[in-house]
Design an enzyme around this catalytic site. Structure first.
Site, PDB file in Angstrom:
ATOM      1  N   GLY A  15       0.832  -1.220   0.000  1.00 25.61           N
ATOM      2  CA  GLY A  15       0.000   0.000   0.000  1.00 25.61           C
ATOM      3  C   GLY A  15       0.855   1.253   0.000  1.00 25.61           C
ATOM      4  O   GLY A  15       1.912   1.278   0.620  1.00 25.61           O
ATOM      5  N   ARG A  76       0.980  -4.857  -5.814  1.00 22.26           N
ATOM      6  CA  ARG A  76       1.031  -6.143  -5.113  1.00 22.26           C
ATOM      7  C   ARG A  76       1.320  -7.172  -6.208  1.00 22.26           C
ATOM      8  O   ARG A  76       0.746  -7.103  -7.287  1.00 22.26           O
ATOM      9  CB  ARG A  76      -0.286  -6.407  -4.412  1.00 22.26           C
ATOM     10  N   ASP A 107       4.519  -5.061   6.014  1.00 18.89           N
ATOM     11  CA  ASP A 107       4.866  -6.411   6.450  1.00 18.89           C
ATOM     12  C   ASP A 107       4.996  -7.417   5.293  1.00 18.89           C
ATOM     13  O   ASP A 107       5.929  -8.221   5.258  1.00 18.89           O
ATOM     14  CB  ASP A 107       3.791  -6.876   7.450  1.00 18.89           C
ATOM     15  N   THR A 130       3.978   2.559   5.743  1.00 17.92           N
ATOM     16  CA  THR A 130       2.579   2.136   5.731  1.00 17.92           C
ATOM     17  C   THR A 130       1.798   3.038   6.683  1.00 17.92           C
ATOM     18  O   THR A 130       2.318   3.374   7.756  1.00 17.92           O
ATOM     19  CB  THR A 130       2.410   0.660   6.135  1.00 17.92           C
ATOM     20  N   ASP A 132      -0.594   2.312   8.473  1.00 17.07           N
ATOM     21  CA  ASP A 132      -1.208   1.589   9.599  1.00 17.07           C
ATOM     22  C   ASP A 132      -0.405   1.596  10.899  1.00 17.07           C
ATOM     23  O   ASP A 132      -0.949   1.271  11.948  1.00 17.07           O
ATOM     24  CB  ASP A 132      -1.468   0.133   9.199  1.00 17.07           C
ATOM     25  N   ASP A 134       1.615  -0.539  11.864  1.00 15.71           N
ATOM     26  CA  ASP A 134       1.444  -1.880  12.436  1.00 15.71           C
ATOM     27  C   ASP A 134       2.704  -2.735  12.354  1.00 15.71           C
ATOM     28  O   ASP A 134       2.640  -3.959  12.425  1.00 15.71           O
ATOM     29  CB  ASP A 134       0.274  -2.604  11.727  1.00 15.71           C
ATOM     30  N   ARG A 176      -7.020  -2.446   9.040  1.00 15.32           N
ATOM     31  CA  ARG A 176      -7.641  -3.779   8.973  1.00 15.32           C
ATOM     32  C   ARG A 176      -7.283  -4.615  10.194  1.00 15.32           C
ATOM     33  O   ARG A 176      -8.108  -5.321  10.735  1.00 15.32           O
ATOM     34  CB  ARG A 176      -7.174  -4.517   7.705  1.00 15.32           C
TER      35      ARG A 176
HETATM   36  P1  ATP Z   1       0.476  -2.723   3.449  1.00 19.02           P
HETATM   37  O1  ATP Z   1       0.817  -2.894   4.908  1.00 19.02           O
HETATM   38  O2  ATP Z   1       0.266  -1.331   3.088  1.00 19.02           O
HETATM   39  O3  ATP Z   1      -0.585  -3.674   2.980  1.00 19.02           O
HETATM   40  P2  ATP Z   1       2.445  -4.606   2.517  1.00 19.02           P
HETATM   41  O4  ATP Z   1       3.881  -4.459   2.155  1.00 19.02           O
HETATM   42  O5  ATP Z   1       2.146  -5.435   3.742  1.00 19.02           O
HETATM   43  O6  ATP Z   1       1.821  -3.148   2.637  1.00 19.02           O
HETATM   44  P3  ATP Z   1       1.361  -6.712   0.815  1.00 19.02           P
HETATM   45  O7  ATP Z   1       0.443  -6.620  -0.344  1.00 19.02           O
HETATM   46  O8  ATP Z   1       0.964  -7.570   1.962  1.00 19.02           O
HETATM   47  O9  ATP Z   1       1.645  -5.209   1.262  1.00 19.02           O
HETATM   48  O10 ATP Z   1       2.793  -7.253   0.288  1.00 19.02           O
HETATM   49  C1  ATP Z   1       3.439  -6.632  -0.811  1.00 19.02           C
HETATM   50  C2  ATP Z   1       3.993  -7.678  -1.746  1.00 19.02           C
HETATM   51  O11 ATP Z   1       5.011  -8.456  -1.075  1.00 19.02           O
HETATM   52  C3  ATP Z   1       3.012  -8.739  -2.213  1.00 19.02           C
HETATM   53  O12 ATP Z   1       2.188  -8.275  -3.261  1.00 19.02           O
HETATM   54  C4  ATP Z   1       3.952  -9.847  -2.690  1.00 19.02           C
HETATM   55  O13 ATP Z   1       4.449  -9.581  -3.980  1.00 19.02           O
HETATM   56  C5  ATP Z   1       5.093  -9.735  -1.694  1.00 19.02           C
HETATM   57  N1  ATP Z   1       4.948 -10.800  -0.684  1.00 19.02           N
HETATM   58  C6  ATP Z   1       4.140 -10.833   0.399  1.00 19.02           C
HETATM   59  N2  ATP Z   1       4.222 -11.999   1.062  1.00 19.02           N
HETATM   60  C7  ATP Z   1       5.106 -12.761   0.360  1.00 19.02           C
HETATM   61  C8  ATP Z   1       5.636 -14.087   0.501  1.00 19.02           C
HETATM   62  N3  ATP Z   1       5.279 -14.895   1.513  1.00 19.02           N
HETATM   63  N4  ATP Z   1       6.533 -14.517  -0.423  1.00 19.02           N
HETATM   64  C9  ATP Z   1       6.913 -13.737  -1.442  1.00 19.02           C
HETATM   65  N5  ATP Z   1       6.445 -12.485  -1.647  1.00 19.02           N
HETATM   66  C10 ATP Z   1       5.577 -11.996  -0.771  1.00 19.02           C
END
Ligand code: ATP
Length: 327
Positions: A15, A76, A107, A130, A132, A134, A176
């Site tokens: 995000g 993503r 995360d 982020t 959040d 979090d 969330r």
């Molecule tokens: P936000 O907290 O704003 O949602 P985020 O970094 O947690 O941000 P995610 O969509 O959960 O956002 O993760 C970003 C990208 O990281 C995913 O679209 C994916 O490409 C990669 N990713 C997440 N988990 C894994 C995993 N277990 N193995 C490989 N790639 C991953």
């Protein structure tokens, strides 16, 4: 500084959050300051897989410090969750000569980078971006302050109409799994109740509190609800409360994505600048495999294993303050 690192790739993922641009700028300029080359990878892991990589210079990141969003775009990527996808990403990094990475995200982004780091050993470091707040290992994430200010600004405006009409508003903010935005904006906006995923208030307790306001001639009330509340979102709560209440005119406002946009606050710009400098200096000083954090106003480096799948616990003192002040 002794290091083999010479070409650093930077990307934003997951995000978007206000202040990501300030972090990109800091990473680019710090790299150049230390005489390293720096490349922007667009759309996070998607761009890495597609080979969408551009060389950046000092001027490429001029005039972005104050802009919301991310000039590198974010995405993503399902493909990065597969071994083949990650192999493609690695091959593209090699082709561009990139020998190290700085990831700005949440995360999920860190989880992906941990897997990638274990598979291919590319020296990597993360910056928490982020709204959040979090992420474990840091008091603040980039974007949280701006998003909270946006929420407070909206709450203040809603209060004007709430007071004028004897209205009770359920205001839904983002979060969330995390109640940070709700708790902080709720306290700052004078909410009568704050409903967050981490709290165990029951629906009966909440409604008893709102009924009390009606009985004591409270003219208006604002309830701030985190989207991941266990009692349901603002819509659900408003519907349930309206079935038993005829004193207040009940309304709902869902703030939604406007919390992600806008000019980053001074706090987020400074935080992003500090973390961007620390990320590059960390890479150059062998702190790979870590996430930069801020603890008691000091930069810290947290090993991936202590961050991924850990949560940033809600501040119980803030919950206590919210309860005292909302009588
Ligand atoms: P936000 O907290 O704003 O949602 P985020 O970094 O947690 O941000 P995610 O969509 O959960 O956002 O993760 C970003 C990208 O990281 C995913 O679209 C994916 O490409 C990669 N990713 C997440 N988990 C894994 C995993 N277990 N193995 C490989 N790639 C991953």
């Amino acid at each position: 500084m002794e290091t083999n690192i010479s070409k650093i790739g930077v990307f934003t993922s997951g995000g978007d959050a206000p202040g990501m641009n300030a972090a990109i700028r800091a990473v680019v300029r710090t790299s150049i300051y230390y005489k390293k080359e720096v490349f922007g990878i667009t759309q996070g892991y998607e761009g890495m897989i597609a080979g969408d990589i551009v060389k950046l210079g000092t001027r490429s990141v001029g005039n972005i410090l104050q802009r919301g969003g991310t000039i590198l775009k974010t995405a993503r990527s399902l493909e990065f969750k597969t071994k083949e996808g990650r192999k493609k990403a690695y091959d593209n990094l090699k082709k561009s000569g990139i020998d190290s990475l700085v990831a700005i995200g949440g995360d999920g982004t860190f989880t992906g980078l941990t897997v990638f780091y274990e598979e291919f050993g590319v020296p990597s470091i993360c910056i928490p971006g982020t709204i959040d707040n979090d992420i474990a290992g840091t008091d603040y994430t980039i974007g949280f302050d701006t998003a909270s200010n946006t929420a407070v600004d909206a709450i203040d405006k809603i209060r004007d109409t709430a007071i004028s009409h004897n209205r009770l508003f359920f205001i839904e903010v983002m979060g969330r799994n995390s109640g940070y935005i709700a708790l902080n904006s709720g306290i700052a906006g004078g909410a009568v109740a704050i409903i967050i995923p981490e709290d165990n208030i029951t629906i009966e307790e909440l409604f008893a509190k709102l009924d009390e306001g009606g009985k004591t001639n409270k003219k208006s009330s604002l309830i701030v609800v985190a989207e991941g509340s266990k009692l349901g979102g603002a819509m659900d709560l408003a519907k349930k409360f309206s079935e038993r209440n005829n004193y207040f005119d009940i309304k709902v406002t869902i703030l939604g994505h406007l919390q992600r946009g806008g000019t980053p606050t001074y706090f987020d710009r400074v935080l992003a600048s500090k973390m961007g400098v620390a990320a590059v200096e960390g890479l150059l000083n062998g702190k790979q495999g870590t996430m930069v954090g801020i603890r008691d106003n000091k930069i810290v480096y947290n090993p991936f294993a202590t961050i991924v799948n850990h949560v940033h616990d809600i501040d119980n003192e803030m919950l206590r303050i919210a309860k005292i002040l909302s009588i």
